[in-house]
Design an enzyme around this catalytic site. Structure first.
Site, short mmCIF file in Angstrom:
data_model
loop_
_atom_site.label_atom_id
_atom_site.label_comp_id
_atom_site.label_asym_id
_atom_site.label_seq_id
_atom_site.Cartn_x
_atom_site.Cartn_y
_atom_site.Cartn_z
CG HIS A 60 43.50 38.19 35.41
ND1 HIS A 60 44.36 37.94 36.44
CD2 HIS A 60 44.27 38.61 34.38
CE1 HIS A 60 45.60 38.18 36.07
NE2 HIS A 60 45.57 38.59 34.80
CG HIS A 62 45.78 42.72 31.04
ND1 HIS A 62 46.91 43.12 31.71
CD2 HIS A 62 45.67 41.38 31.23
CE1 HIS A 62 47.48 42.08 32.28
NE2 HIS A 62 46.75 41.01 32.01
N GLY A 67 50.78 45.23 28.15
CA GLY A 67 52.02 45.83 27.67
C GLY A 67 53.15 44.83 27.74
CD GLU A 68 54.76 40.22 27.66
OE1 GLU A 68 55.79 39.87 28.25
OE2 GLU A 68 53.62 40.03 28.12
CB THR A 97 54.93 42.71 31.24
OG1 THR A 97 54.46 41.37 31.19
CG2 THR A 97 56.44 42.72 31.23
CE1 TYR A 128 52.45 40.55 35.43
CE2 TYR A 128 54.33 39.98 34.05
CZ TYR A 128 53.01 39.81 34.38
OH TYR A 128 52.24 38.94 33.67
CE LYS A 153 49.08 40.35 37.46
NZ LYS A 153 48.67 41.02 36.23
NE ARG A 160 56.10 37.24 30.97
CZ ARG A 160 54.84 36.93 30.64
NH1 ARG A 160 54.22 37.61 29.69
NH2 ARG A 160 54.20 35.97 31.28
CG HIS A 192 51.53 36.67 36.19
ND1 HIS A 192 50.89 36.67 34.97
CD2 HIS A 192 52.79 36.19 35.97
CE1 HIS A 192 51.72 36.20 34.06
NE2 HIS A 192 52.87 35.90 34.63
CG HIS A 221 47.84 33.53 34.46
ND1 HIS A 221 46.66 33.94 33.90
CD2 HIS A 221 48.56 34.67 34.68
CE1 HIS A 221 46.65 35.26 33.78
NE2 HIS A 221 47.79 35.72 34.26
CG ASP A 277 45.44 37.16 30.85
OD1 ASP A 277 45.56 38.26 31.45
OD2 ASP A 277 46.40 36.58 30.32
CB SER A 281 50.65 40.88 25.71
OG SER A 281 51.29 40.86 26.97
#
Length: 386
Positions: A60, A62, A67-68, A97, A128, A153, A160, A192, A221, A277, A281
């Site tokens: 997992h 990024h 991006g948040e 996100t 998401y 995913k 979010r 997620h 998570h 992770d 973010s």
């Protein structure tokens, strides 16, 4: 290239004792108590008093940065050197996100770049958002037609997310599963989990109303809140796989201890994985949902939690290794290729010192770190090393 690792204590991840490991090209050719091979083209690596384990698999990451937040606070892209320093030889990249300015096209390209540098890199389609972003127009087509895509995913129980309905989740999982069946891939659906009150309820409702197998679903998570962790343990005891996110040293949540608790409560060690992770973010919101702080981690937190499991939680090494190697390979559908030190498997190998510090790292037979130093020229362009 032929490489012979001599006299190492081998955990495959099961303990094999002192063995020699012969690597030919990208793969492990032979593991045996004594291999006598002398030739000018054979490089011998003395591993006396060293420990050999499978390369870590981070399921997992990024890869292009999370991006948040506003553009002035964007999380940077991952770096191959970070992964190798932490013993990570294979990664699974995904979006979060932001599925718009952080694109699947960039993620796919990043996977190809990491492969060119020597690692193994795969990805998930989706983010998401609902409808899910894709590369080809559908999740099934992405999984079936694109080499790097192993699944999809999505996000639930999080403010979010796009508040997907159970039917939305069922469609995503079904498309990923069928795409996997047609392409001999995992067809994995990573969910997620946020801090929402529903915890795993959407997944349980989907399983109750469809014929989708639990093995195609991976909630991640799941140590985020006490209630979510409790529900995740019950889910794992009923036959579901769960993924814990590696915690930072200063974190109030100790992932290594959560693993210990799960095992003590009867969760099979086969049902657990740990991921970093990394480069995602890590936002902190106020009571009104306003972003007030953001940070991110690198992939080396995976190694730190591996050490904590062994040293602080007294989890046997052959068990702790499963959570960052063989179990992850199985979730990704790579169990016949990665996650084990075994003849015919990719030569992804970590050589550890007696104190478990990382001395050498091999990715598919290529030395990426030697004597705790990154190898110069491990990036190979079209015309050779740079």
């Amino acid at each position: 290239m032929v490489l012979l690792l001599k006299n190492g204590e081998v955990y495959a991840p099961e303990y094999l004792g002192k063995q020699d490991v012969l690597v030919v090209g990208n793969t492990i050719e032979v593991i045996a108590p004594a291999i006598d091979l002398s030739h000018e083209y054979v490089k011998i690596l003395d591993c006396s008093d060293k420990i050999l384990v499978p390369g870590f698999i981070d399921g997992h990451v990024h890869l292009v940065g999370g991006g948040e937040c506003p553009s002035c606070l964007r999380i940077p892209e991952s770096q191959c050197s970070d992964f190798i320093s932490g013993g990570v030889t294979t990664v699974l990249g995904l979006l979060g996100t932001d599925g718009i300015t952080k694109s699947l096209e960039s993620l796919y390209t990043k996977c190809k770049c990491l492969e060119n540098e020597g690692m193994s890199a795969y990805m998930l389609t989706g983010a998401y958002q609902i409808p899910s972003p894709t590369l080809t127009g559908s999740v099934m087509r992405d999984v079936l037609l694109i080499d790097k895509v192993l699944g999809v995913k999505s996000a639930i129980s999080d403010h979010r997310s796009s508040a997907p309905q159970v039917t939305d989740l069922a469609k995503l999982c079904a498309e990923a599963r069928v795409g996997g069946l047609l392409s001999n891939k995992a067809g994995l659906c990573v969910m997620h989990l946020g801090s929402g009150k529903d915890t795993l309820k959407p997944i349980l409702e989907m399983l109750e109303s469809t014929d989708i197998p639990r093995k195609n679903i991976l909630p991640t998570h799941v140590g985020r809140t006490p209630q979510l962790f409790h529900d995740a343990i019950q889910y794992a005891k009923s036959g579901g796989h769960i993924d814990l996110t590696a915690s930072e040293k200063e974190s109030d949540i100790c992932t290594a201890h959560q693993v210990h608790i799960a095992l003590e409560e009867g969760v099979s060690s086969e049902m657990l994985t740990i991921s970093s992770d990394a480069y995602g973010s890590r936002p902190i919101f106020d009571e009104e949902g306003k972003l007030i702080h953001i940070s991110y981690m690198n992939s080396q937190v995976l190694y730190e939690n591996f050490m904590s499991m062994i040293i602080e939680e007294k989890i046997p090494m052959e068990v702790a290794l499963k959570f960052v190697s063989s179990n992850v390979a199985a979730r990704m559908g790579l169990e016949t290729q990665k996650g084990h030190l075994k003849a015919g498997y990719d030569a992804d190998i970590i050589v550890m010192n007696p104190d478990l510090s990382i001395r050498d790292v091999l990715c598919k037979g290529r030395e990426m770190m030697r004597n705790q130093e990154l190898c110069s020229g491990y990036y190979r362009g079209p015309s050779g090393p740079l």
